[in-house]
Design a protein around this motif. Structure first.
Motif, PDB file in Angstrom:
ATOM      1  N   LYS A 142       0.824  -1.199   0.000  1.00 20.50           N
ATOM      2  CA  LYS A 142       0.000   0.000   0.000  1.00 20.50           C
ATOM      3  C   LYS A 142       0.866   1.260   0.000  1.00 20.50           C
ATOM      4  CE  LYS A 142      -2.845  -0.780   3.479  1.00 20.50           C
ATOM      5  NZ  LYS A 142      -4.035  -0.640   4.335  1.00 20.50           N
ATOM      6  N   VAL A 164      -8.942  -3.618   1.551  1.00 21.93           N
ATOM      7  CA  VAL A 164      -9.432  -2.509   0.729  1.00 21.93           C
ATOM      8  C   VAL A 164      -9.650  -3.002  -0.697  1.00 21.93           C
ATOM      9  CG1 VAL A 164      -8.929  -0.203  -0.175  1.00 21.93           C
ATOM     10  CG2 VAL A 164      -8.184  -0.822   2.132  1.00 21.93           C
ATOM     11  N   TRP A 170      -9.707   3.049  -1.530  1.00 17.38           N
ATOM     12  CA  TRP A 170      -8.288   3.230  -1.827  1.00 17.38           C
ATOM     13  C   TRP A 170      -7.936   4.709  -1.924  1.00 17.38           C
ATOM     14  CZ3 TRP A 170      -3.801   1.756  -1.025  1.00 17.38           C
ATOM     15  CH2 TRP A 170      -2.712   2.184  -1.798  1.00 17.38           C
ATOM     16  N   GLU A 173      -7.498   5.862   1.582  1.00 17.80           N
ATOM     17  CA  GLU A 173      -6.322   5.234   2.180  1.00 17.80           C
ATOM     18  C   GLU A 173      -5.029   5.794   1.605  1.00 17.80           C
ATOM     19  OE1 GLU A 173      -4.532   1.927   4.556  1.00 17.80           O
ATOM     20  OE2 GLU A 173      -6.270   3.240   4.635  1.00 17.80           O
ATOM     21  N   SER A 174      -4.944   5.931   0.303  1.00 15.07           N
ATOM     22  CA  SER A 174      -3.704   6.401  -0.314  1.00 15.07           C
ATOM     23  C   SER A 174      -3.409   7.854   0.053  1.00 15.07           C
ATOM     24  CB  SER A 174      -3.773   6.238  -1.838  1.00 15.07           C
ATOM     25  OG  SER A 174      -4.846   6.971  -2.390  1.00 15.07           O
ATOM     26  N   ARG A 176      -4.193   9.256   2.924  1.00 20.01           N
ATOM     27  CA  ARG A 176      -3.682   9.207   4.286  1.00 20.01           C
ATOM     28  C   ARG A 176      -2.230   8.745   4.307  1.00 20.01           C
ATOM     29  NH1 ARG A 176      -2.008   6.166   7.759  1.00 20.01           N
ATOM     30  NH2 ARG A 176      -2.344   4.297   6.490  1.00 20.01           N
ATOM     31  N   ALA A 183       2.418   3.342   6.143  1.00 18.16           N
ATOM     32  CA  ALA A 183       1.217   2.547   5.890  1.00 18.16           C
ATOM     33  C   ALA A 183       1.064   1.505   6.990  1.00 18.16           C
ATOM     34  CB  ALA A 183       1.297   1.857   4.530  1.00 18.16           C
ATOM     35  N   THR A 185      -1.435  -2.035   8.134  1.00 20.39           N
ATOM     36  CA  THR A 185      -2.511  -2.994   7.868  1.00 20.39           C
ATOM     37  C   THR A 185      -2.843  -3.729   9.158  1.00 20.39           C
ATOM     38  OG1 THR A 185      -1.034  -4.825   7.262  1.00 20.39           O
ATOM     39  CG2 THR A 185      -1.800  -3.382   5.479  1.00 20.39           C
TER      40      THR A 185
END
Length: 254
Positions: A142, A164, A170, A173-174, A176, A183, A185
């Protein structure tokens, strides 16, 4: 597909079947695994042995050949960042007692090019031996996708209900990840497994690799401390390579 290209692809596929879980294969097992006649596979194995990429390890058994070490040495020698990043990865593993790793973006694939061999303490985590990682379900994947401005892979496989899999998810998320430069998870590739990753940058700021750790999800309670350790390790390597990163609050200056 031209016959020569197909032959090369089949040979590469055979080589990729050799890993930490399968250091040896015999002819019949390989034939069954790839679904091809033993005569065809034997011909390919013979060619690979003659080239030094494989070697015979007894009657009908094969191992990776020494010539691969020469190719690996040439590859690592062409990457000025690899040696300092690898050393930082091992120090990080000893410091955190977790599995640490280095990943790179190769086209659309995320490849784990190194894993720590010491310092690890704790239960197994998902993907410990995998070379290619799911880009949208691992912290390194990610991170590398987001910093490269890449879209979500298609199709985006749902490994768990936390993975995701939508463009909207996405996008959030990207954004952020780009803002925080790391990143995270949690239970996205496999239940019970989490991961953290930060970038290693070159002199011009380009992202060279992701430095990350895998951990049981309960240890994500320590994410602030672990992220400081990750950022400090990656920043040290990036500094050696000529990149000058702004100092973050709470992190040590290089």
């Amino acid at each position: 597909m031209p016959r020569t290209l197909a032959t090369v692809e089949h040979a590469v596929h055979l080589l990729e079947l050799f890993d930490a879980d399968h250091t040896e294969w015999n002819l019949s097992s390989l034939s069954r695994h790839v679904g091809k006649p033993t005569s065809t596979v034997h011909e390919q194995l013979t060619t690979l042995c003659e080239s030094g990429l494989l070697t015979r390890a007894g009657r009908g058994r094969y191992r990776l050949g020494w010539r691969l070490l020469k190719l690996a040495s040439a590859l690592y020698g062409s990457l000025p960042w690899y040696a300092p990043a690898h050393a930082a990865m091992e120090r990080l593993a000893r410091r955190t007692h977790l599995l640490a790793f280095l990943c790179v973006l190769d086209g659309s694939r995320v490849l784990c090019v190194a894993r720590s061999v010491q310092g690890r303490d704790g239960p197994p985590v998902a993907g410990e031996l995998d070379f290619e990682l799911p880009a949208h379900a691992t912290a390194s994947g990610k991170l590398l996708l987001a910093l490269a401005g890449r879209p979500l892979p298609s199709p985006a496989v749902a490994f768990t209900d936390r993975t995701v899999t939508t463009a909207a998810g996405w996008s959030t998320e990207s954004t952020r990840i780009r803002q925080s430069a790391h990143a995270v998870t949690a239970n996205e590739w496999a239940s019970g497994t989490g991961s953290l990753a930060v970038p290693v940058r070159g002199e011009d700021g380009v992202v060279l690799a992701a430095l990350g750790i895998s951990l049981p999800t309960p240890r994500l309670r320590e994410s602030d401390t672990l992220l400081r350790a990750l950022h400090d390790a990656a920043d040290e390597v990036s500094w050696q390579l000529g990149y000058r990163t702004p100092t973050r609050a709470g992190s040590s200056e290089n």
